[in-house]
Scaffold this active site. Structure first.
Site, PDB file in Angstrom:
ATOM      1  CB  ALA A  61      -0.908   0.001   1.212  1.00 32.47           C
ATOM      2  CB  SER A 109      23.259 -23.659 -26.758  1.00 29.25           C
ATOM      3  OG  SER A 109      22.468 -24.513 -26.006  1.00 29.25           O
ATOM      4  CD  GLU A 140      26.246 -19.351 -12.851  1.00 24.02           C
ATOM      5  OE1 GLU A 140      25.281 -19.183 -13.621  1.00 24.02           O
ATOM      6  OE2 GLU A 140      27.345 -18.801 -12.999  1.00 24.02           O
ATOM      7  CE  LYS A 142      20.417 -25.954 -19.039  1.00 24.04           C
ATOM      8  NZ  LYS A 142      19.052 -25.743 -19.485  1.00 24.04           N
ATOM      9  CE  LYS A 316      27.396 -20.268 -16.369  1.00 25.17           C
ATOM     10  NZ  LYS A 316      26.622 -19.046 -16.159  1.00 25.17           N
ATOM     11  CE  LYS A 340      18.917 -29.744 -19.925  1.00 22.48           C
ATOM     12  NZ  LYS A 340      18.281 -30.296 -21.002  1.00 22.48           N
ATOM     13  CB  CYS A 452     -24.144 -33.101 -15.767  1.00 29.37           C
ATOM     14  SG  CYS A 452     -25.744 -33.248 -14.958  1.00 29.37           S
ATOM     15  CB  CYS A 457     -26.149 -31.750 -11.428  1.00 30.46           C
ATOM     16  SG  CYS A 457     -24.940 -33.013 -10.992  1.00 30.46           S
TER      17      CYS A 457
HETATM   18  S1  IVH Z   1      25.259 -19.981 -19.140  1.00 30.43           S
HETATM   19  C1  IVH Z   1      27.857 -19.244 -22.588  1.00 30.43           C
HETATM   20  N1  IVH Z   1      23.986 -20.202 -16.827  1.00 30.43           N
HETATM   21  O1  IVH Z   1      20.443 -22.841 -20.317  1.00 30.43           O
HETATM   22  C2  IVH Z   1      26.973 -19.351 -21.441  1.00 30.43           C
HETATM   23  N2  IVH Z   1      22.810 -20.738 -18.826  1.00 30.43           N
HETATM   24  O2  IVH Z   1      21.033 -25.052 -22.147  1.00 30.43           O
HETATM   25  C3  IVH Z   1      25.627 -19.804 -21.816  1.00 30.43           C
HETATM   26  N3  IVH Z   1      20.473 -21.332 -18.472  1.00 30.43           N
HETATM   27  O3  IVH Z   1      20.963 -20.916 -23.185  1.00 30.43           O
HETATM   28  C4  IVH Z   1      24.641 -19.896 -20.757  1.00 30.43           C
HETATM   29  N4  IVH Z   1      20.466 -21.123 -16.292  1.00 30.43           N
HETATM   30  O4  IVH Z   1      19.293 -20.053 -21.450  1.00 30.43           O
HETATM   31  C5  IVH Z   1      23.922 -20.346 -18.170  1.00 30.43           C
HETATM   32  N5  IVH Z   1      22.972 -20.305 -14.744  1.00 30.43           N
HETATM   33  C6  IVH Z   1      22.912 -20.450 -16.063  1.00 30.43           C
HETATM   34  C7  IVH Z   1      21.719 -20.835 -16.718  1.00 30.43           C
HETATM   35  C8  IVH Z   1      21.733 -20.982 -18.115  1.00 30.43           C
HETATM   36  C9  IVH Z   1      19.744 -21.409 -17.357  1.00 30.43           C
HETATM   37  C10 IVH Z   1      19.975 -21.607 -19.849  1.00 30.43           C
HETATM   38  C11 IVH Z   1      20.436 -20.593 -20.865  1.00 30.43           C
HETATM   39  C12 IVH Z   1      21.188 -21.380 -21.898  1.00 30.43           C
HETATM   40  C13 IVH Z   1      20.633 -22.753 -21.697  1.00 30.43           C
HETATM   41  C14 IVH Z   1      21.611 -23.789 -22.191  1.00 30.43           C
END
Ligand code: IVH
Length: 694
Positions: A61, A109, A140, A142, A316, A340, A452, A457
Site C-alpha cells: 500500500a 548454448s 549455478e 539451471k 562453469k 541435467k 451434465c 445437479c
Molecule cells: S550460461 C555461454 N547459466 O540454459 C553461457 N545458462 O542449455 C551460456 N540457463 O541458453 C549460458 N540457467 O538459457 C547459463 N545459470 C545459467 C543458466 C543458463 C539457465 C539456460 C540458458 C542457456 C541454456 C543452455
C-alpha cells in the site's frame, strides 16, 4: 522557474463516465522535478528490495501510494516523463516488437551432461587442456525458462531480445521492460557504454499453475510447463498482458564478461549484483569435481522447494582467462556444461478412471493409479482432461503409464507403456448419464467437454458453493468440502446465498462442530461480506470468468447492478473480453435463478459494488435512507446494501427520522409521503454521486 508552490486550480476530470471535481495543486516546475526524482529513487529502491532482493521494507500500500503520487505528478508535468521512469514499464505495443535484433557476440548454448560420469569427463577435458590438476568451478542452478539478452547503454536499459538462432533474436524490449527485477537504470558509475547481459526469463511455479487454471477456465489449451508459459508471455503482442504474467529474470552472463574489470565468473556475479541485477543466490564455488557432485546432489533433492523450476546445474570454469584458453565450439563454450537432472517420470498402473463433475457440469475423467513418489510428494491421481485426450494417448484402465509433474506441480499422465499391455486393459467410455444425478450428458459438437445438463445437479451445486467459498473467491475460512457437503445433506443450504442466512445453531449441526468452531465459521462468513467486487464476480462462477477476467469486469463496471445490465456490445468494449465471455456473462444474468441468488446476497449485506471501499469513508454515517424504485440498474436490495456499507441506515418506510428518500425510476407512494414530511428527495444520480459512485 520559481520553486514556490503556485496556485491551486480546479478542474473537471472525466473518468469512466463519472465526473469528479478535483483539486489539483500545481507546484513549480523545479519543485516538481525534485519531487519526481525523489519519488523515482524511492520507487526504484523499494522495487529493488522487493523484486531483486526479495526483502521489502515497505508495504504494498505504501509503495502504491508513492507510485500514485508519481503518476499524478507526471500527468501534470508531461515534459518531465523519461523512458526510465518506474511509471513507464508498461506501454502501448511498439511497432518494433519482434523485429530481428543482432546480438553483440553470439549467444551460445551449453553442452549437456546426463550423468556424473559425463561431468567427470568434462572436468578431465578442462584440467587436461589447461595442464592443471585442479581448477576452480562455479556451480549455478539451471533455471528452466527462456534465454534473453538485455542491453544497457550507459547504464540505461534500452533493448531486450530472445536468443533466436544465437546470432539474431527477436526484439522483446517492451515485454522485458515489464519484468520488475530488470532495472531500468543500472547502479554505479564507470559502466560500459554498451553492455549486453544474458539471463533466463522465467515464471514461478505458482504463476504457471495460476495461468493454466485461468486457461482451463477459458477452455484454452494448457501450457505444458513454466518454460512454455514464459515463452508465451514473452511473445505477447500487448505488453500489458506480459505485465500480468509476472515474469522474472536471473542474469548470469554477458556478451563480454571482462567489461566489468573482473577476472572470474564468481566476481562477475558479485558485480552484477552490485549493479542492481537479480542474480540467483544459490551458487557455489568449488575446486574439485566432488564439489560439483555434492552441489548437484543437494539441488536434485532441494529443487522442489524452490518457487521456480530448475532442470539442472550449470558448471562453469571460474577464471575468465582459462575460459578464453578453452574457447568454444560452434555451438557451446568448452568451459561450461549443463548437468541435467534425470527426468522425473515414474511408471505406475492405472486402476480406475473416474469421472468428476465440476461446477460447470463438465465431466472430467481422472486417472487413479498406484501411489508413486514424484517431485517431492506422493501422487495417486491425475486429470485426463477429456475424452479426446484419452483417445489421443490411448489410455486404458490397467495400463502401465509414465507419470510426471508439469511445472513441478501438476501431476500428468505422459504416455502409456504399450509394451506392458497384456490385453486385459479396458477402454474408458464416457458415461451418457451423469454419475452423480443421472441427468443426461451432452457433448456439443466442436467442444471437447461433455457436460451434465441438469442445472440442479448436486455435484454442480456442491462445486459451485465450494468455489464461491474458496480462497480466490469469497475466502470463507473453514468452509471446506466436508462442511459444504454436510450443509447440503442437511438441507441447510441450497445455493451460495443461503450461506449468509445460516445461524449459529444451524452450524452446530455440523459433525465435530462445537461452539468455538461454529463461532469461527460464523465470523468467517460475516467477514466475507466485504470481499472485493472482483472476488464476488469470480465466486459467482460465471463460465469463462476466471479470477483475472473477474477483476477486469469489476474494474470496468464497479457494481453487480451495472454489470448485470451490461449488453454483449458493452462487454465487448472491454479489453480482454471476447464474444465467449461476453455471451456467458449476459446468459448468466439472464437466468432468473441467478438473479434471485444475487438479490438474496445483497439483502444479506454482501458487498455488491467496488467504488464504495475505494472512497473508504463512511460517508453515510448517521444518516437514514429510504429507497424507492430502481437506480442505475441496481435493485432496492443492492442500493440498501450499499447504504449500509457506507455507514448509513436503510429503512423500509418514510418517517420523521428519515434523512433522505432515494427516488429511482418508478417511485411509489413514498415520494408523496416524503413530500408531506418535508424530507429531502434524492434522484438516483444525486444519490450515486453522494456515494462516490458516479
Ligand atoms: S550460461 C555461454 N547459466 O540454459 C553461457 N545458462 O542449455 C551460456 N540457463 O541458453 C549460458 N540457467 O538459457 C547459463 N545459470 C545459467 C543458466 C543458463 C539457465 C539456460 C540458458 C542457456 C541454456 C543452455
Amino acid at each position: 522557474m520559481s520553486s514556490v508552490h503556485s496556485l491551486t486550480r480546479t478542474r473537471l476530470h472525466q473518468y469512466n463516465g463519472a465526473i469528479y471535481l478535483r483539486e489539483v495543486i500545481r507546484i513549480g516546475l523545479n519543485t516538481a522535478r525534485k519531487r519526481i526524482s525523489k519519488l523515482r529513487d524511492l520507487l526504484n529502491y523499494h522495487s529493488y528490495r522487493y523484486y531483486v532482493l526479495d526483502a521489502p521494507e515497505i508495504s504494498d500500500a505504501e509503495y502504491d501510494e508513492l507510485m500514485r503520487e508519481l503518476v499524478e505528478l507526471e500527468r501534470e508535468y508531461h515534459e518531465l516523463i523519461t523512458p526510465d521512469s518506474p511509471t513507464q514499464r508498461v506501454g502501448a505495443p511498439p511497432a518494433e516488437a519482434f523485429t530481428p535484433v543482432k546480438h553483440r557476440g553470439r549467444m551460445l548454448s551449453l553442452d549437456n551432461a546426463f550423468s556424473y560420469d559425463e561431468l567427470a569427463a568434462f572436468y578431465q577435458r578442462v584440467t587436461g587442456s589447461l595442464g592443471m590438476d585442479e581448477v576452480d568451478l562455479v556451480c549455478e542452478l539451471k533455471v528452466d525458462g527462456v534465454a534473453v539478452a538485455v542491453t544497457f547503454e550507459n547504464g540505461a536499459f534500452i533493448r531486450a531480445a530472445t536468443r533466436g538462432d544465437g546470432v539474431t533474436g527477436e526484439d522483446v524490449t517492451a515485454n522485458v521492460k515489464t519484468i520488475r527485477s530488470v532495472p531500468l537504470r543500472l547502479k554505479g558509475n564507470n559502466l560500459p557504454p554498451v553492455f549486453e547481459l544474458r539471463g533466463e526469463a522465467f515464471l514461478s511455479k505458482a504463476k504457471f499453475a495460476e495461468i493454466n487454471r485461468e486457461r482451463e477456465e477459458n477452455e484454452l489449451s494448457l501450457f505444458a510447463n513454466p518454460r512454455n508459459a514464459a515463452a508465451g508471455s514473452l511473445r505477447q503482442k500487448d505488453p500489458k498482458q506480459t505485465a500480468k504474467r509476472a515474469l522474472d529474470i536471473f542474469i548470469f552472463s554477458a556478451h563480454d564478461t571482462t567489461l566489468l574489470g573482473v577476472q572470474a565468473q564468481w566476481e562477475f556475479l558479485a558485480k552484477l549484483r552490485e549493479l542492481g541485477l537479480k542474480v540467483n543466490p544459490n551458487i557455489k564455488k568449488v575446486s574439485s569435481i566432488e564439489g560439483v557432485f555434492a552441489f548437484c546432489e543437494e539441488w536434485a533433492e532441494k529443487r522442489h522447494t524452490l518457487p521456480y523450476e530448475i532442470d539442472g546445474v550449470v558448471v562453469k570454469v571460474d577464471s575468465i582467462a582459462f575460459q578464453a584458453r578453452l574457447g568454444e565450439t560452434s555451438k557451446a563454450p568448452r568451459w561450461a556444461i549443463a548437468y541435467k537432472f534425470p527426468a522425473e517420470q515414474v511408471t505406475s498402473v492405472i486402476r480406475q478412471i473416474s469421472v468428476r463433475v465440476g461446477r460447470t457440469g463438465a465431466l472430467t475423467p481422472t486417472a487413479f493409479f498406484d501411489p508413486v513418489r514424484i517431485a517431492g510428494s506422493t501422487v495417486t491421481a491425475a486429470t485426463l482432461h477429456n475424452e479426446d485426450e484419452i483417445r489421443r494417448k490411448d489410455v486404458r484402465v490397467g495400463d502401465a503409464v509414465l507419470v510426471q509433474k508439469a511445472g513441478d506441480v501438476i501431476p500428468e499422465v505422459v504416455a502409456v507403456v504399450k509394451s506392458k499391455r497384456t490385453g486385459a486393459e479396458r477402454e474408458f467410455i464416457m458415461p451418457t448419464t451423469c454419475p452423480v444425478c443421472g441427468g443426461s450428458v451432452v457433448r456439443i459438437p466442436g467442444e471437447a467437454v461433455a457436460r451434465c445438463t441438469n442445472i440442479a445437479c448436486p455435484a454442480v451445486t456442491f462445486e459451485r458453493i465450494l468455489h464461491f467459498a474458496g480462497r480466490g473467491a469469497m475466502d470463507i475460512e473453514g468452509m471446506g468440502e466436508s462442511v459444504v457437503r454436510q450443509l447440503l445433506e442437511k438441507n441447510l443450504i441450497k445455493d451460495v446465498s443461503d450461506i449468509y442466512y445460516l445461524d449459529k445453531t444451524a452450524l452446530l449441526e455440523i459433525e465435530h462442530f462445537a461452539d468455538k468452531a461454529a463461532e469461527n465459521l460464523f465470523g468467517a462468513i460475516e467477514s466475507s461480506k466485504t470481499r472485493s467486487l472482483a472476488k464476488l464476480v469470480f465466486g459467482l462462477g460465471i463460465r469463462h470468468v476466471g479470477a483475472h477476467v473477474a477483476e477486469v469486469l469489476a474494474d470496468r463496471f464497479h457494481s453487480i447492478g451495472v454489470l448485470k445490465k451490461a449488453t454483449v456490445e458493452e462487454l465487448l468494449q472491454v479489453e480482454e473480453v471476447g464474444p465467449k465471455i461476453a455471451e456467458s456473462v449476459v446468459d448468466f444474468f439472464r437466468e432468473e435463478r441467478n438473479l434471485e441468488v444475487i438479490e438474496k446476497l445483497a439483502s444479506a449485506g454482501v458487498r455488491m459494488e467496488e467504488r464504495a471501499e475505494a472512497v473508504g469513508a463512511k460517508v453515510f454515517e448517521g444518516l437514514t435512507f429510504v429507497v424507492t424504485g430502481t437506480i442505475a440498474g441496481m435493485t432496492r436490495e443492492e442500493v440498501e446494501s450499499l447504504i449500509k456499507r457506507l455507514g448509513g441506515r436503510a429503512s423500509g418506510s418514510v418517517s420523521v427520522k428519515t434523512d433522505y428518500l432515494v427516488a429511482g425510476e418508478k417511485p411509489g407512494g413514498k415520494l408523496e409521503k416524503a413530500g408531506e414530511l418535508g424530507i429531502k428527495v434524492l434522484t438516483g444520480a444525486e444519490f450515486l454521486r453522494m456515494a462516490g459512485m458516479a
